[in-house]
Write a protein that holds these residues in place. Sequence first.
Motif, PDB file in Angstrom:
ATOM      1  N   LYS A 364       1.087  -1.262  -0.045  1.00  0.00           N
ATOM      2  CA  LYS A 364      -0.022   0.016  -0.018  1.00  0.00           C
ATOM      3  C   LYS A 364       0.872   1.301  -0.049  1.00  0.00           C
ATOM      4  O   LYS A 364       0.583   2.371  -0.762  1.00  0.00           O
ATOM      5  CB  LYS A 364      -0.947   0.129   1.234  1.00  0.00           C
ATOM      6  N   GLU A 368       0.658   4.159  -2.835  1.00  0.00           N
ATOM      7  CA  GLU A 368       0.319   5.526  -2.468  1.00  0.00           C
ATOM      8  C   GLU A 368       1.560   6.383  -3.015  1.00  0.00           C
ATOM      9  O   GLU A 368       1.154   7.569  -3.520  1.00  0.00           O
ATOM     10  CB  GLU A 368       0.162   5.490  -0.935  1.00  0.00           C
ATOM     11  N   GLU A 404      -4.412  -9.268  -1.631  1.00  0.00           N
ATOM     12  CA  GLU A 404      -4.281  -7.931  -0.940  1.00  0.00           C
ATOM     13  C   GLU A 404      -4.070  -7.062  -2.117  1.00  0.00           C
ATOM     14  O   GLU A 404      -4.801  -5.876  -2.352  1.00  0.00           O
ATOM     15  CB  GLU A 404      -2.861  -7.651  -0.305  1.00  0.00           C
ATOM     16  N   LEU A 408      -6.825  -4.031  -2.597  1.00  0.00           N
ATOM     17  CA  LEU A 408      -6.564  -2.287  -2.925  1.00  0.00           C
ATOM     18  C   LEU A 408      -6.924  -2.096  -4.447  1.00  0.00           C
ATOM     19  O   LEU A 408      -7.581  -0.776  -4.325  1.00  0.00           O
ATOM     20  CB  LEU A 408      -4.989  -2.280  -2.857  1.00  0.00           C
ATOM     21  N   TYR A 412      -9.222   1.452  -5.176  1.00  0.00           N
ATOM     22  CA  TYR A 412      -8.768   2.522  -6.026  1.00  0.00           C
ATOM     23  C   TYR A 412      -9.853   2.775  -7.309  1.00  0.00           C
ATOM     24  O   TYR A 412      -9.822   3.688  -7.925  1.00  0.00           O
ATOM     25  CB  TYR A 412      -7.198   2.197  -6.559  1.00  0.00           C
TER      26      TYR A 412
END
Length: 587
Positions: A364, A368, A404, A408, A412
């Motif tokens: 993550k 980011e 995962e 994610l 998004y």
Amino acid sequence: MDKAQIARMLEEIGVLLSLKEDSNVYEQRAYENATRALNGLDGDIEQLVKDKKLKGTPGLGPTIIKRIEEAINTGTISFLDELRAQTPAIKLQMLRLPGIGPKKINAIYDHLKVTSMAELEQACKENKVAHLPGFGKKTQDKILEGIDFLSKHTERHRINVAEHEAEQIRAALATLSEVVRLEVAGSLRRRRETVKDIDIVLSVADNADDAIRMKIMDFFTSQPSVATITGKGTTKSSVVLHSGIAVDLRVVTDSHFPYTLHHFTGSREHHIPLRRRAQNMQMTINDYGLFKIVEGKEELVPCQTEADMYAALDMQYVPPELREDMGEIEAATRYALPDLITEHDLQGIIHAHTTYSDGKNTLKEMAEACIERGYSYIGITDHSKAAAYAGGLTLQELEEQWAEIDRLNAEYAGRFRILKGTECDILRDGSLDYDDEILARFDFVIASIHSNFQLSETEQTQRMIRAIENPYVNIIGHPTGRILLERAGYAINLEAVIDAAAEHGVCIEINANPARLDLDWRYVHRARDKGIKVPIGPDAHTLAGLDDMRYGIGVARKGWLRASDVPNTMDAETLLRFFQERRNKKK
DNA sequence: GCCGTTTTCGGCCCGACTGTTTTCAGTCG
């Protein structure tokens, strides 16, 4: 006997020739030129020789072609052997002393018969060198300083280290109100992978006096990163930083700026044919101007920028990265230079690690950080299971990572995308570390060599080519495994690798990590010409590692790449289709 | 040793700086 080996032999001849008593600098230069000409040739050298294809190559005349043939037929060049036998090792060592060249080296050797740097140092301390004809106290002191310097510092520095130092100084100088234009020049501006020193060119108003220049020089030499001042005047000052990097600052009036910037950007190899072209057009170029010769008199051709200078020579602007005498002058005169890729063209990142293997940041956090930097996707490529040293992922761990990533990506909602990739080890025999069934589940596969570096060139090349033949492999990672200034790459026939990659539609990456910058820019050009796509990957193991893309862009530009040559200028959808196409073809 | 829109011989990019000299050779970029 391959091209690189022969090129090294020719280069060595050039160096040894410079140390001969009755040396001819042009003969020496001929060998330097031949070295570059040979390195730039495409194809197998033995075949080229067999087919008599060398004749006509600029820089390779009858004598040097004979020497190349001799190297291939006998494995050695007798001329080189003779030179080696004639040249004492100490002369080669002395060549590394700053301010000391072939003439002084021969004078020292002939009069004092020193056989080692220790003996030379002793001779200086006994004041023997200062009494040689053409020598004096200053030269002797300079030799002593040089011996001391060489014992403390390596010769070259990686681009990121030099760039950091240069940027600190540039930013400090930029705060001075007297500065009109300011630019880092030299090999750093050309984006060479390692640099010897930093050149900065700065301009002041045309009516600025010496007091203003001296104020700037005082400011420059008193920077906190400066260890010693090695020269200081109103136009040029030189320092050595605590990090061991030498920095030269040149101050000129603003009307001289483009000419001086161009001069100190180099390369020397680029300037020689450029100035020859100027001569043919009744012009001459020096540090301070481009002049048209009219009735024997020099008239300045006014230029605001370097682009004006190239225009005056009736050629396309040559970006600094291309100024290496690797065909850019000829292409620029035909207005055929490529529209080079810029950092702005990049849409995403391919090749990054996370805490699942040896990365320092989580999935993550990496994602980011990419969003912050304006990218629209990241291709995560943690290590495969054989890479135990790097925490390579088992199938179980892969399932967790994929879950995962799916989570994610759902979060998004199309604003950003994480691609499922792997940096899969190429095993000793060229097979991959995951089975095809697992490989098929990735969005894309990078294959890299991380072990068995000692294999012979033939074995290593076969190993790599076998990996390229695997239908799931999309990209070859850091193809030579070199670590700049630390470790040479493993022995591999890169040309054969490039040919195989071209045949199978496999990409070869530019690993943007400044310790690697592998594929080397000299081969990037060649790979592009064969139609290979060349992604730029940061091989990031930290958030900061994502910022290494800039160095990869430098290599890509040096390798003449356009945005269309680099897959991660595509959007995520197009890129995924591009990767998928290869598998479909093979099935 | 290479090269040729005046040339197969006589050139080869150009200038600053340094240190050694007293007009210039050597080195560097």
